[in-house]
Design a protein around this motif. Structure first.
Motif, mmCIF file in Angstrom:
data_model
loop_
_atom_site.group_PDB
_atom_site.id
_atom_site.type_symbol
_atom_site.label_atom_id
_atom_site.label_comp_id
_atom_site.label_asym_id
_atom_site.label_seq_id
_atom_site.Cartn_x
_atom_site.Cartn_y
_atom_site.Cartn_z
ATOM 1 N N MET A 1 22.756 48.009 36.786
ATOM 2 C CA MET A 1 22.030 47.375 37.866
ATOM 3 C C MET A 1 20.792 48.226 38.162
ATOM 4 O O MET A 1 20.894 49.439 38.330
ATOM 5 C CB MET A 1 22.953 47.288 39.097
ATOM 6 N N THR A 2 19.639 47.608 38.220
ATOM 7 C CA THR A 2 18.414 48.341 38.512
ATOM 8 C C THR A 2 18.322 48.625 40.016
ATOM 9 O O THR A 2 19.059 48.048 40.819
ATOM 10 C CB THR A 2 17.176 47.541 38.092
ATOM 11 N N ARG A 3 17.392 49.476 40.377
ATOM 12 C CA ARG A 3 17.182 49.764 41.802
ATOM 13 C C ARG A 3 16.746 48.508 42.539
ATOM 14 O O ARG A 3 17.152 48.277 43.670
ATOM 15 C CB ARG A 3 16.155 50.870 41.968
ATOM 16 N N GLY A 4 15.921 47.702 41.889
ATOM 17 C CA GLY A 4 15.485 46.439 42.485
ATOM 18 C C GLY A 4 16.652 45.491 42.707
ATOM 19 O O GLY A 4 16.764 44.852 43.759
ATOM 20 N N GLU A 5 17.531 45.394 41.724
ATOM 21 C CA GLU A 5 18.721 44.548 41.843
ATOM 22 C C GLU A 5 19.647 45.080 42.937
ATOM 23 O O GLU A 5 20.213 44.308 43.714
ATOM 24 C CB GLU A 5 19.464 44.473 40.518
ATOM 25 N N LEU A 6 19.788 46.382 42.993
ATOM 26 C CA LEU A 6 20.610 46.996 44.028
ATOM 27 C C LEU A 6 20.039 46.697 45.411
ATOM 28 O O LEU A 6 20.768 46.339 46.336
ATOM 29 C CB LEU A 6 20.702 48.504 43.801
ATOM 30 N N GLY A 7 18.714 46.813 45.539
ATOM 31 C CA GLY A 7 18.062 46.496 46.799
ATOM 32 C C GLY A 7 18.266 45.048 47.199
ATOM 33 O O GLY A 7 18.571 44.750 48.361
ATOM 34 N N SER A 8 18.120 44.138 46.258
ATOM 35 C CA SER A 8 18.334 42.721 46.542
ATOM 36 C C SER A 8 19.770 42.467 46.987
ATOM 37 O O SER A 8 20.021 41.726 47.939
ATOM 38 C CB SER A 8 18.020 41.870 45.311
ATOM 39 N N PHE A 9 20.714 43.087 46.308
ATOM 40 C CA PHE A 9 22.125 42.925 46.644
ATOM 41 C C PHE A 9 22.423 43.420 48.055
ATOM 42 O O PHE A 9 23.182 42.812 48.801
ATOM 43 C CB PHE A 9 22.985 43.666 45.618
ATOM 44 N N LEU A 10 21.803 44.548 48.433
ATOM 45 C CA LEU A 10 22.051 45.159 49.738
ATOM 46 C C LEU A 10 21.111 44.670 50.830
ATOM 47 O O LEU A 10 21.273 45.028 51.996
ATOM 48 C CB LEU A 10 21.930 46.682 49.627
ATOM 49 N N GLY A 11 20.106 43.882 50.448
ATOM 50 C CA GLY A 11 19.130 43.406 51.427
ATOM 51 C C GLY A 11 18.138 44.487 51.828
ATOM 52 O O GLY A 11 17.667 44.518 52.959
ATOM 53 N N LYS A 13 14.627 47.022 50.589
ATOM 54 C CA LYS A 13 13.454 47.075 49.720
ATOM 55 C C LYS A 13 13.659 48.131 48.643
ATOM 56 O O LYS A 13 14.392 49.107 48.827
ATOM 57 C CB LYS A 13 12.203 47.396 50.533
ATOM 58 N N LEU A 14 12.982 47.937 47.526
ATOM 59 C CA LEU A 14 13.070 48.860 46.396
ATOM 60 C C LEU A 14 12.745 50.286 46.821
ATOM 61 O O LEU A 14 13.427 51.244 46.429
ATOM 62 C CB LEU A 14 12.117 48.410 45.286
ATOM 63 N N GLU A 15 11.726 50.451 47.664
ATOM 64 C CA GLU A 15 11.309 51.786 48.100
ATOM 65 C C GLU A 15 12.431 52.485 48.874
ATOM 66 O O GLU A 15 12.650 53.685 48.718
ATOM 67 C CB GLU A 15 10.059 51.709 48.976
ATOM 68 N N THR A 16 13.136 51.723 49.690
ATOM 69 C CA THR A 16 14.243 52.293 50.469
ATOM 70 C C THR A 16 15.358 52.756 49.551
ATOM 71 O O THR A 16 15.910 53.851 49.727
ATOM 72 C CB THR A 16 14.765 51.261 51.486
ATOM 73 N N THR A 20 16.421 56.684 49.073
ATOM 74 C CA THR A 20 17.799 57.055 49.407
ATOM 75 C C THR A 20 18.506 57.676 48.202
ATOM 76 O O THR A 20 19.164 58.723 48.336
ATOM 77 C CB THR A 20 18.579 55.831 49.909
ATOM 78 N N LEU A 21 18.377 57.064 47.042
ATOM 79 C CA LEU A 21 19.008 57.627 45.845
ATOM 80 C C LEU A 21 18.438 59.001 45.506
ATOM 81 O O LEU A 21 19.183 59.914 45.156
ATOM 82 C CB LEU A 21 18.853 56.675 44.661
ATOM 83 N N THR A 22 17.130 59.147 45.634
ATOM 84 C CA THR A 22 16.500 60.449 45.379
ATOM 85 C C THR A 22 17.008 61.495 46.364
ATOM 86 O O THR A 22 17.331 62.629 45.987
ATOM 87 C CB THR A 22 14.967 60.333 45.461
ATOM 88 N N HIS A 23 17.118 61.116 47.624
ATOM 89 C CA HIS A 23 17.620 62.039 48.657
ATOM 90 C C HIS A 23 19.058 62.452 48.341
ATOM 91 O O HIS A 23 19.400 63.642 48.402
ATOM 92 C CB HIS A 23 17.524 61.381 50.029
#
Length: 62
Positions: A1-11, A13-16, A20-23
């Motif tokens: 699952m890409t970060r974009g897909e993960l963002g869409s799944f969780l509602g 944005k990609l930047e968030t 968060t993953l980087t942190h």
């Protein structure tokens, strides 16, 4: 699952998702390897989630 897909799944944005993953990676809670994420400190992640829940409850009560 890409970060974009993960963002869409969780509602989120990609930047968030990326921040968060980087942190979490910098805190040595997870390890990121291209499209794979490995949890290396489950108890640490639980503590972050618990603290986040407390902060949200506190904000909603004010």
């Amino acid at each position: 699952m890409t970060r974009g897909e993960l963002g869409s799944f969780l509602g989120l944005k990609l930047e968030t998702v990326s921040r968060t993953l980087t942190h979490f990676d910098e805190l040595n809670l997870i390890e990121i390897n291209q499209r794979h994420v490995r949890i290396i400190n489950l108890e640490g992640l639980k503590a972050v989630a618990k603290e986040s829940g407390r902060a949200k409850r506190k904000t909603s009560q004010e």
